[in-house]
Enzyme design. Structure first.
Site, PDB file in Angstrom:
ATOM      1  N   ASP A  15    -101.361  30.701 -11.280  1.00  0.00           N
ATOM      2  CA  ASP A  15    -102.294  30.084 -10.337  1.00  0.00           C
ATOM      3  C   ASP A  15    -102.772  28.700 -10.757  1.00  0.00           C
ATOM      4  OD1 ASP A  15    -102.153  32.033  -8.433  1.00  0.00           O
ATOM      5  OD2 ASP A  15    -104.011  33.041  -8.985  1.00  0.00           O
ATOM      6  N   TYR A  57    -106.945  35.612  -2.617  1.00  0.00           N
ATOM      7  CA  TYR A  57    -107.919  36.020  -3.627  1.00  0.00           C
ATOM      8  C   TYR A  57    -108.963  34.950  -3.847  1.00  0.00           C
ATOM      9  CZ  TYR A  57    -107.253  40.360  -6.218  1.00  0.00           C
ATOM     10  OH  TYR A  57    -107.267  41.665  -6.610  1.00  0.00           O
TER      11      TYR A  57
END
Ligand SMILES: *[C@@H]1O[C@H](CO)[C@@H](O)[C@H](O)[C@H]1NC(C)=O
Ligand SMILES: *[C@@H]1O[C@H](CO)[C@@H](O)[C@H](O)[C@H]1NC(C)=O
Ligand SMILES: *[C@@H]1O[C@H](CO)[C@@H](O)[C@H](O)[C@H]1NC(C)=O
Ligand SMILES: [Cu+2]
Length: 672
Positions: A319, A408
């Site tokens: 990420d 998320y």
């Protein structure tokens, strides 16, 4: 406390969602400013006029000045170190590393990167390829075949990892979702399954397309999270976010913050997100600030999913290195994401054309009065005294950001306590990674479903989250050591005691990187970074201890491709000698990386780490087996760890904190 006076000097509204103002003097670790981004673009444009071939900015950040020059600026009032920026760009299908000197207004070095992997993706290029399917006839046919309305289809970009291919292109996969505004805003729970779309980012075109047929689209019922669209019954009933009336309690100068006995600098990087530097704590005995943390940030964030099938196997995200944890930061909602007494900072980064992008209210800083007890004691036994009760409520300083990486949301807290403790919080929330399925009941599942059935046609896929923190602790100076205090059982062999056993400690100083690699919790051991050159009056090593929270050890085979790339998470504690170029645990070029430039490979050199300037790397981990409560949005799951002084002070540093005085209640009138 100073803030009480401030209350009478400034209108109260100032403390309701104030934005931090900038300072005239620069700090060497300040993030790049809007005018610096403009200057960088102007300088780079002179050499690369941005006409075809296309030149795109993939990463622009501060080129960290050398530590000695920052320290001599800070402590000896020497001049500011040269202000430089690093630009990682794509040009002519090549990755360039350009160093720009801002005072000289010139490019000082350019390097073509020829190794494996690619730079971080820009937001703009992801947005532009996500639009491609809507003009692509085979995709339009696939959507029509499913009886869906193409106007409601939204595609997102997914990085593809690396699975042994000899030559990699800069490709992404698209996964599309159904977002019917009337039905639900929760698009991530309604994937349009069966369609594989591969796009090339340099060419900005679809290079691979297949449709293997459809599975039912998940139902929209009970997936809406917008309050305005929800229907009764509501509950449980809660009071609004509590607020504390007496001002922010800290002072801000540019990006530097002084609060209680702490001083720290809050920075930002488009890849890392928040960066905390030069955190020092005032020692009342020594009458000076003492150094604790030179620099701390999340270096990489590995999220592998556990579904090996054709549509899912590649979902093994980095990420930070692929999506940019900083560029994924979102504006914080005053009085909801942060309490009413918070002060907000904006963050800036460069878009792919080098132009300024602003994330308003990206970072909030607030004093937290959580109702916790800092310390207490009740004494009944002092002769000629009534009951003695001394209590000090705890008050802390929190620096908070939220990064929303697709589905998320990650809440990242840096919490500073007057006791010297630094608590690092990680909160996982948002929407799970959902896979469409034809199942409507667990009894129908005869094979591995790679996740939990959460609702009709809806599987929450098994996955992990590993956050690797770079913690350059400088405990009372740079030269530090990593010491394990091992707890060992001793058997009483003679008859000297009624006891057969007890435990005691054996200290072990890690001499090399190999000695320091470990997974916490496997054996009883206290881990600390100590300054071996300084001792307390009674002779203990001055140090800071790592108190781990949840950790998870990777379960994938070590030679599985995702784990080769994510090998930096194989140990949840590692220590390296400080090296300016070892910043990104998953490698500078993490996208399509092959694991040849990771924390795991650097440490194979097995360098000496004893009494050196060292960096502690700690990986917080979660294995995530989704459950029905995680759907349709997930209540925050919290983890983190604590760095706590250990023989750093002569005694309890908050022993003489003044008892709390009741404060007058004040209402904050501004509405979010
Ligand atoms: C598809 O959706 C769009 C936007 O929601 C709407 O305007 C249009 O009428 C829909 N088309 C059909 C055929 O339902
Ligand atoms: C990479 O892209 C080139 C065209 O630019 C193509 O010829 C080649 O097959 C691609 N390689 C892979 C592994 O997809
Ligand atoms: C610093 O790290 C880089 C990357 O691992 C390495 O190439 C270089 O040799 C290191 N420098 C020192 C002094 O260890
Ligand atoms: Cu999860």
């Amino acid at each position: 406390m100073k803030s009480t006076n401030l209350l009478f000097l400034f209108p109260l509204l100032l403390f309701c969602s104030a934005t931090a103002s900038s300072s005239s003097h620069q700090h060497p670790l300040d993030p790049l400013t809007p005018s610096e981004f403009d200057l960088i673009r102007t300088i780079v444009k002179k050499s690369y006029p941005f006409s075809p071939p296309k030149f795109t900015f993939q990463y622009v950040g501060l080129d960290d000045p050398d530590k000695p020059s920052v320290l001599s600026w800070l402590y000896s009032k020497k001049s500011l170190p040269p202000r430089r920026a690093v630009v990682v760009a794509r040009f002519n299908k090549q990755s360039l590393e350009i160093t720009v000197d801002l005072s000289k207004r010139a490019i000082v070095s350019t390097k073509v990167y020829r190794g494996h992997g690619f730079p971080m993706y820009s937001v703009e290029e992801q947005d532009s390829v996500a639009e491609l399917p809507h003009k692509y006839q085979p995709f339009i046919r696939s959507i029509n075949k499913r009886g869906l309305n193409i106007s409601n289809v939204v595609c997102s970009t997914f990085t593809v990892g690396w699975f042994g291919d000899v030559k990699s292109n800069r490709t992404l996969k698209l996964q599309c979702y159904y977002a019917d505004e009337e039905e639900t805003a929760n698009l991530y729970v309604r994937p349009v399954e069966g369609i594989t779309i591969v796009v090339d980012l340099d060419d900005r075109k679809i290079v691979e397309y297949s449709d293997t047929g459809s599975v039912p689209l998940a139902r929209p019922e009970n997936t809406e999270y917008r309050f305005s669209k929800q229907k009764p019954p509501f509950g449980p009933k809660l009071n609004g976010m509590t607020m504390v009336p007496n001002g922010p309690g800290f002072s801000i100068d540019g990006h530097s913050i002084s609060w209680a006995n702490w001083k720290l600098h809050v920075g930002f990087d488009v890849r890392a997100g928040p960066v905390i530097s030069l955190a020092s704590i005032y020692d009342m005995e020594q009458h000076k600030y003492r150094r604790v943390l030179y620099r701390g940030y999340i270096s990489e964030f590995f999220v592998p999913y556990m579904d090996p099938t054709a549509d899912w196997f590649f979902k093994t995200y980095l990420d930070s290195g692929e999506y940019g944890f900083g560029q994924s930061m979102v504006p914080l909602k005053p009085r909801a994401d942060c309490p009413a007494n918070a002060v907000f900072f904006d963050a800036y980064h460069a878009g792919e054309d080098g132009k300024l992008v602003k994330i308003p209210n990206a970072i909030c800083v607030f004093e937290k009065h959580a109702g916790d007890i800092m310390w207490r004691h009740t004494e009944l036994e002092v002769p000629n005294e009534d009951i003695i009760t001394e209590v000090r409520p705890d008050v802390t300083l929190v620096v908070r950001t939220v990064s929303t990486v697709g589905n998320y949301d990650y809440i990242i807290d840096w919490e500073f306590k007057p006791s010297g403790s630094i608590k690092l919080g990680v909160g996982l929330t948002g929407v799970l990674g959902i896979k469409g399925t034809s199942y409507t009941h667990v009894d129908q599942i005869k094979e591995d479903a790679f996740g939990t059935l959460l609702a009709d046609y809806t599987i929450g896929t098994h996955h992990d989250h590993y956050l690797t923190y770079h913690l350059d602790l400088d405990i009372d100076g740079e030269a530090n050591s990593f010491v394990k205090t091992n707890l060992e059982t001793v058997t009483v062999k003679d008859q000297s005691s009624q006891r057969k056993s007890y435990w005691t400690v054996a200290l072990e100083t890690a001499k090399t990187e190999a000695d320091a690699k470990m997974n916490v919790g496997l054996k009883p051991s206290e881990l600390a970074i100590v300054n071996p050159n300084k001792k307390t009056t009674v002779g203990n090593n001055i140090g800071y201890r790592l108190f781990p929270g949840p950790v998870a050890q990777p379960l994938l085979l070590k030679d599985d491709y995702p784990q080769i790339r994510g090998a930096f998470a194989n140990y949840n504690v590692m220590v390296t000698p400080y090296n300016k170029s070892e910043k990104w645990a998953g490698g500078l070029y993490a996208e399509h990386s092959r694991g040849d430039d990771t924390l795991a490979t650097w440490t194979l050199r097995n360098r000496n780490i004893e009494n050196k300037d060292i960096v502690l790397w700690h990986t917080v981990g979660f294995h995530h087996v989704p459950c029905q409560e995680d759907f349709p949005t997930m209540p925050t799951l919290s983890g983190g760890f604590e760095l706590r002084p250990t023989n750093f002070f002569e005694r309890n540093p908050v022993l003489k904190v003044r008892p709390a005085k009741p404060v007058r209640g004040v209402k904050c009138t501004s509405q979010p």
